[in-house]
Design an enzyme around this catalytic site. Structure first.
Site, PDB file in Angstrom:
ATOM      1  N   ASP A   1       0.804  -1.213   0.000  1.00 51.19           N
ATOM      2  CA  ASP A   1       0.000   0.000   0.000  1.00 51.19           C
ATOM      3  C   ASP A   1       0.843   1.271   0.000  1.00 51.19           C
ATOM      4  OD1 ASP A   1      -1.452  -2.241   0.862  1.00 51.19           O
ATOM      5  OD2 ASP A   1      -2.917  -1.009   1.884  1.00 51.19           O
TER       6      ASP A   1
ATOM      7  N   TRP B   1      -0.961   5.980   0.864  1.00 49.21           N
ATOM      8  CA  TRP B   1      -1.283   6.200   2.278  1.00 49.21           C
ATOM      9  C   TRP B   1      -2.307   5.195   2.805  1.00 49.21           C
ATOM     10  CZ3 TRP B   1      -1.372   9.582  -1.770  1.00 49.21           C
ATOM     11  CH2 TRP B   1      -0.341  10.547  -1.815  1.00 49.21           C
ATOM     12  N   ASP B   2      -2.648   4.162   2.018  1.00 44.80           N
ATOM     13  CA  ASP B   2      -3.687   3.208   2.397  1.00 44.80           C
ATOM     14  C   ASP B   2      -5.025   3.922   2.574  1.00 44.80           C
ATOM     15  OD1 ASP B   2      -4.822   0.775   3.026  1.00 44.80           O
ATOM     16  OD2 ASP B   2      -4.233   0.826   5.126  1.00 44.80           O
ATOM     17  N   MET B   3      -5.304   4.894   1.706  1.00 41.26           N
ATOM     18  CA  MET B   3      -6.535   5.672   1.789  1.00 41.26           C
ATOM     19  C   MET B   3      -7.621   5.071   0.900  1.00 41.26           C
ATOM     20  SD  MET B   3      -6.376   8.094   3.980  1.00 41.26           S
ATOM     21  CE  MET B   3      -5.040   8.255   5.166  1.00 41.26           C
TER      22      MET B   3
END
Length: 767
Positions: free
Chosen positions: A404, A443-445
């Site tokens: 990620d 950002w693993d968003m």
């Protein structure tokens, strides 16, 4: 001694902070305290007056930085005010201290008291609007769902979490009492990962309640009494390397409504974390012999990796009259050679594969041939999906290709359907549309929550069918669910540049006009601590990290990620009163730190022989196949408290006609987090979501203290709360049986969230 040691600490720490570009206050305060200590030691006049000046200056500085925010001001006052009170009480020891000095100190303390009392009554973080009270809307058979039932994870597959029941109202909710308790007997074992979580929302059809436990054991309960009717155990093998041990719920279908003469016409579908899906007779719990392999559908078939726990269906699938739409999570940040995030449609009767949509493949609908497999670590959809029966569209919240936090090797195919909302034709799997909410996500968003479908009335009186997509960034994207066109603008804006070597960042990102994200980036003034000591350390830590606002790229230096990896919205999603067009949301605000780790002896490029997966999403994540690993953790003080000042969690309401936030309140206390059980309502982090009823009451657990709470939908006032035996990191539900309305919550805790673990299911009703 206190003044001398504290003064030296502030003086030295403040000088360090000053070299990093932080506030000069701590140097000044430290010097003043050293001066006070010297005068007290030498019995010289002016010690109390100097301390009064320090208190007054601290008050002015604190209000200038934080305004009237009590929980931001309290740590700044804290030990300094207490020491001032002590000085006032023992002033007779200091013969050289004239009465004027004592008077000035008393005045400074009274001034601080006034500031804190005013701040306690004027919270700048709350919004105190309200909706006009309206007459209750009569219950309807909306979408063919009886008002008494809750037959899907979000009550309906539109994901509204709205019940038309009205027996419980703001006037009587305070009378709710515990009606029954059921214990699953399913707790954390010695070979389970840290993140064992009880996130289930039960479903209710007719006289039965269906729910799963963390080890995906399925229970059918009597809706009136909570008595066990039957139980199914899939035999999930305990394995500490699983990154999640979670079951958010099950799905139900009635294949021939009204016909009860043949087995398995009413089915419950159970997703299991080892990559299987079970079809069970809803009345008996027996496996459906005509579905897949005697009721067991192997979801690992065609995967490039079949290691149990690396592909995990954790959310209930969408079920139409003919198709089960199945997606799942893959292990985050382990390597670049992981299972596919493929989305598949299976025949609801036989389990036969009907279609595929592989989000990382050049042709997503192409089925693998003999000896082929789906695409390595293609973007996945781990949260629950929503379904529009009229349009026959399924809406899937999409994540990003793992790893990620590193995207240097992603192909255009891997980016095409990542981190956004994907709409597919449920019968065929063909693409309808896609809207990307984060470009080149580092950002693993991902979109973490079930989308919510609603028909709203715009300013011109037109009916608009929309889908709401809550994002970790705090944005609420509002799209026409027919076409994917924006209904609420989300303009592209420039974001920070400067990715790690070998990677890049997108120059702009979409920012919805409907949002809960902070209006301005964090500053040193937003740093917090229980005392002035850890607050100073949090400021130092903040200034040592890279941070230029939201979407600051990951770095070897360490990047502050805010909103953090948990997001402002998580899997709990929204609750929408579709009759009054009101949405209830529970955003959180907890920063994380993301630090890239170059390869070396402690962080090899490939796993060593016999190496085990960590079973956690925090700490060092290996990201094998990428040039960096990554360390992920919440941004905490040396005392283990969040470095960002509270609130860390809110409950809020949005008028869907205007998309205006009408009220917003802090929710949750430190009772179960502090060393002593203090009921301070600071606004706590949450996992889980709200529900809303036509009776005008919203219910929510979710907070890091062990409570189920009820709120007035009109103004956000808290009406009732029940103390729970364990954490309730789950979304409640409500139904009626025998003429009585029940509210049910699973209280089993959350391993990595740190709440009390248990195995409880609790139902509340009016006497």
């Amino acid at each position: 001694m206190f003044a001398a040691l504290t003064g030296l600490y502030l003086l030295i720490g403040g000088a360090w902070l000053l070299t990093l570009g932080g506030s000069a206050y701590y140097v000044v305060a430290g010097a003043a305290l050293v001066g006070v200590a010297w005068r007290l030691y030498r019995r010289r006049p002016g010690a109390l007056a100097l301390y009064a000046l320090l208190l007054a200056g601290t008050a002015i500085w604190s209000v200038w930085e934080s305004g009237s925010d009590f929980w931001a001001l309290a740590p700044r006052a804290g030990v300094l005010v207490l020491f001032g009170v002590w000085l006032l009480l023992v002033r007779r020891r200091y013969d050289a201290a004239p009465r004027l000095d004592a008077g000035s100190l008393l005045g400074a303390l009274v001034a601080w008291a006034g500031v804190l009392v005013y701040a306690l009554l004027h919270d700048p973080q709350t919004v105190d609007g309200s909706f006009a009270a309206t007459a209750a809307v009569p219950p309807a058979l909306a979408g063919g769902v009886p008002a008494s039932d809750w037959p899907a994870y979000g009550r309906t597959q539109e994901g509204t979490r709205y019940s038309p029941l009205q027996q419980i109202t703001p006037a009587n909710v305070g009378q709710l009492r515990l009606a029954w308790t059921f214990r699953t007997g399913d707790g954390k074992g010695p070979n389970d990962p840290a993140e064992i979580t009880d996130e289930v929302t039960p479903i209710k059809i007719g006289d039965l309640l269906y729910l799963c436990s963390p080890h995906q054991k399925l229970f059918a309960l009597d809706a009136r009494t909570g008595a066990l009717k039957w139980k199914f155990d899939p035999g999930l093998r305990n394995d500490p390397s699983f990154q999640h041990l979670t079951c958010r719920g099950v799905s139900y279908v009635d294949l021939v409504p009204g016909d009860r003469n043949k087995a398995c016409l009413r089915r419950v579908f159970l997703p299991v974390n080892d990559g299987h899906l079970y079809a069970l007779d809803a009345l008996t719990g027996e496996r459906c012999a005509d579905f897949a392999n005697r009721g067991d559908l192997d979801l690992q078939h065609g995967m490039p990796v079949t290691t149990p726990g690396m592909y995990e269906p954790t959310s209930p699938p969408v079920v139409t009259d003919s198709v089960i739409v199945v997606a799942g999570a893959v292990e985050d940040n382990y390597s670049s050679r992981e299972p596919a995030g493929v989305i598949r449609g299976f025949d609801v009767r036989t389990g036969k594969l009907l279609w595929v949509f592989d989000p990382g493949a050049p042709d997503p609908n192409r089925m693998p041939g003999p000896g082929e497999h789906y695409t390595w670590n293609s973007p996945n959809s781990w949260a629950p999906a929503a379904y529009d029966r009229e349009l026959d569209l399924v809406y899937l919240p999409m994540g990003v290709s793992t790893p990620d936090i590193w995207g240097g090797a992603r192909t255009p195919d891997m980016e095409r359907f990542a981190s956004g909302l994907l709409a597919l034709h449920a019968s065929t799997g063909k693409l309808a549309w896609f809207y990307q909410t984060v470009h080149h996500d580092l950002w693993d968003m991902d979109l973490p929550a079930q989308p919510t479908l609603a028909d709203i009335t715009d300013r011109n009186g037109n009916r608009v069918p929309v889908v709401y997509a809550p994002a970790k960034t705090g944005n609420l994207f509002v799209l026409d669910r027919r076409t994917g066109a924006l209904v609420v603008p989300a303009p592209e804006r420039p974001v920070p540049r400067g990715a790690a070597p070998g990677d890049h960042v997108a120059p702009t990102q979409p920012f919805s006009d409907l949002t809960f994200r902070p209006a301005a980036p964090l500053t040193g003034a937003d740093m917090w601590g229980a005392t002035v000591y850890d607050q100073l350390m949090c400021r130092v830590m903040f200034h040592r990290l890279r941070y230029e606002g939201i979407f600051t790229p990951p770095s070897v230096q360490g990047t502050l990620v805010f909103p953090g990896n948990l997001g402002m919205f998580e899997w709990g999603g929204l609750a929408v009163d579709t009759d009054r067009q009101i949405a209830i949301a529970n955003p959180i605000a907890l920063p994380f730190v993301s630090q890239l780790v170059p390869r070396g002896s402690d962080n090899p490029a490939q796993p060593r022989p016999g190496a085990q997966r960590s079973g956690s999403e925090a700490g060092l994540q290996t990201q094998y196949g990428a040039p960096f690993g990554v360390k992920l953790h919440p941004f905490l003080s040396p005392l283990g408290l969040p470095c960002k000042q509270p609130a860390w969690g809110y409950l809020a309401a949005v008028d869907l006609k205007t998309h205006r936030i009408m009220w917003k309140k802090r929710i949750g206390t430190v009772r179960d987090s502090a060393p002593v059980p203090l009921p301070f309502k600071v606004g706590m982090p949450m996992l889980g979501g709200p529900i809303v009823t036509a009776g005008g009451v919203a219910f929510i657990g979710a907070t890091a203290d062990n409570y189920l709470r009820a709120f007035d939908v009109n103004n956000g006032g808290q009406l009732w709360q029940a103390r729970l035996p364990a954490g309730a990191q789950a979304t409640p539900m409500t139904y009626s049986a025998g003429g009585k309305q029940y509210v049910v919550i699973a209280a089993g805790g959350h391993g990595s969230f740190g709440t009390t673990l248990g195995d409880y299911v609790l139902a509340y009703a009016l006497p």
